[in-house]
Structure formats: structure tokens, C-alpha cells
Design a protein around this motif. Sequence first.
Motif, short mmCIF file in Angstrom:
data_model
loop_
_atom_site.label_atom_id
_atom_site.label_comp_id
_atom_site.label_asym_id
_atom_site.label_seq_id
_atom_site.Cartn_x
_atom_site.Cartn_y
_atom_site.Cartn_z
N THR A 16 0.78 -1.33 -0.04
CA THR A 16 -0.03 0.02 -0.04
C THR A 16 0.87 1.26 0.01
OG1 THR A 16 -0.11 0.01 2.43
CG2 THR A 16 -1.84 -1.31 1.12
N GLN A 20 -8.51 -3.16 -0.50
CA GLN A 20 -8.84 -2.03 -1.20
C GLN A 20 -8.02 -1.74 -2.36
OE1 GLN A 20 -9.54 1.34 1.73
NE2 GLN A 20 -11.54 0.33 2.30
N VAL A 21 -6.75 -1.85 -2.24
CA VAL A 21 -5.88 -1.46 -3.42
C VAL A 21 -5.07 -2.47 -3.98
CG1 VAL A 21 -5.85 0.97 -2.54
CG2 VAL A 21 -4.07 -0.59 -1.94
N PRO A 46 -0.38 -0.59 -6.37
CA PRO A 46 -0.38 0.78 -6.67
C PRO A 46 0.92 1.77 -6.98
CG PRO A 46 -0.73 0.50 -4.41
CD PRO A 46 -0.86 -0.90 -5.03
N SER A 94 2.53 5.11 -7.07
CA SER A 94 2.13 6.58 -6.93
C SER A 94 2.60 7.38 -8.08
CB SER A 94 2.79 7.19 -5.65
OG SER A 94 4.20 7.09 -5.53
N LEU A 109 -0.37 6.80 -10.77
CA LEU A 109 -1.50 7.24 -10.40
C LEU A 109 -1.51 8.83 -10.35
CD1 LEU A 109 -2.30 4.81 -7.28
CD2 LEU A 109 -3.37 4.81 -9.37
N THR A 131 -4.47 7.42 -2.95
CA THR A 131 -5.34 6.27 -2.28
C THR A 131 -5.64 6.24 -0.80
OG1 THR A 131 -3.50 4.79 -1.54
CG2 THR A 131 -4.01 4.59 -3.85
N GLU A 145 -6.50 12.17 0.41
CA GLU A 145 -5.93 12.34 -0.92
C GLU A 145 -6.05 13.56 -1.58
OE1 GLU A 145 -5.84 9.23 -4.57
OE2 GLU A 145 -7.78 10.29 -4.73
#
Length: 240
Positions: A16, A24-25, A126, A128, A131, A207, A211
Motif C-alpha cells: 500500500t 482496497q488497493v 499501486p 504513486s 497514479l 489512495t 488524498e
Amino acid sequence: MDKATQTGNLYMIPTTLGDNDPMQVLPQAVKETIDRLTIFIVENEKTVRKFIKRIAPDKKQSELILFPLNKHTDPATYKQYIQPLLEGKDVGVISEAGCPGIADPGATIVELAHKQNIRVLPLVGPSSILLALMASGMNGQSFAFNGYLPIDKNEKKGALKTFERLSFEKSQSQIFIETPYRNNQLLQDLIQTLHPNTLLCIACDITLESEFIQTKPITAWKRTTIDLHKRPCIFILHKN
């Protein structure tokens, strides 16, 4: 185990970007891989133990074998880290946050793995950097990640002017990061150094519930009040 080479597989395991629910991710495949493996090459042992406990609470912490890989690691130990792979055991690489091997020392182990014909398997998770770019509205066809900026103030401003010039000449999004406790100072440097019409995207706490992602010209950032102190941020600039 890879039957063709009789070596183990090296799994690049994303984590994460902050203290949120891993599921969730992260996809189920990440949990299944962590459930199965016991050997991990990690940037931060404490962080990884906490992450594994959250994503695989039934996994026994006492069975974990963790090899540290960070700026303090002696390169002489790297061969020891891939030895389990050569013995046919699967190994995972886990970063401090996000995707291992991207702005992360894990790439060193991957390089060694390829030299030994060890199969490397990147898992979805994920990033960063990506994203932030996705949400920035800037050029996703041509972009450059420049890592950390120089600490020296003059060198930092020189780097920012170089990024701005390259962005204009190549129509290329320029991505960079800063140590979180220097974020507020960096924003002031950006405001003072860049052209008023240059676009700047600030993406922080990606995330997480806190955010924040906004893109606007430098002239608009001058009128914006925001506290970025100790918040993980991605900065992207683009000069049209």
C-alpha cells in the motif's frame, strides 16, 4: 518453482501507499503470493511485518525470513539474498510503499536475478508515480521520472529550470519527488523558479482518505494555501 531452470521465481510484490486496508488497493493474487512465500527481500523489516500481518493475519511471523535491502545494505550480501532462488525457493521483494523496483533499491536484486536466468514476476499494485500521472491531465505519452531533487538550493533551482525546458522542448511531463519534510519548501521554490504559466500537479496521500490531487498553473499555486509537510507527494510539471 520454474521447471525449466529449476530455480525459484522472484516475485515483485506491491504494497500500500499508506495506512489503509491492503485489499482496497491490491488484488487477491498479492495476498495469495504472500500466503505462500516465507522468504522476502524488504526495504524496511518493521513495515513489512506490519503489512504481512494485515494482509495475511494467519501467517506465522516466526516463519518469515527477511533480508534487508536499503541504503545501509552491504552490496556484498546481495548474492546471499538470491541464493534461495538458486536453490529452487520462491522469494518476494517488498518495498517500503508501492511497487518494488520503482524508485526503490529492489531493482538491484532484479538485475542479479536476470543475470542468473531467474524468472521475475511483477504483481499488480499501486504506483504513486503512475497514479499521479493518470490524474494530472498531463502528457501520458511522453514523461520522465527524475527521482529526488538536489538538496542544495541553487542546484535544485537549476534542476527545476532544466525540467521546465525539457518539458517545453519535448512536450514531456516531468515527474519528481522530495523528502516529505521538505515539501512545503519545495512548493515555494517551484513558485519562485518556474514560469507563471507552467502547469504543476501536486498529488499527495494517493489512495488515502486525505488524498489531494490538483493541477494548475504556477500563478494559481501562488494563491493556494496547502500544508504538504510530511505527506508523501508526487510533483509533475509541464510547460506548453
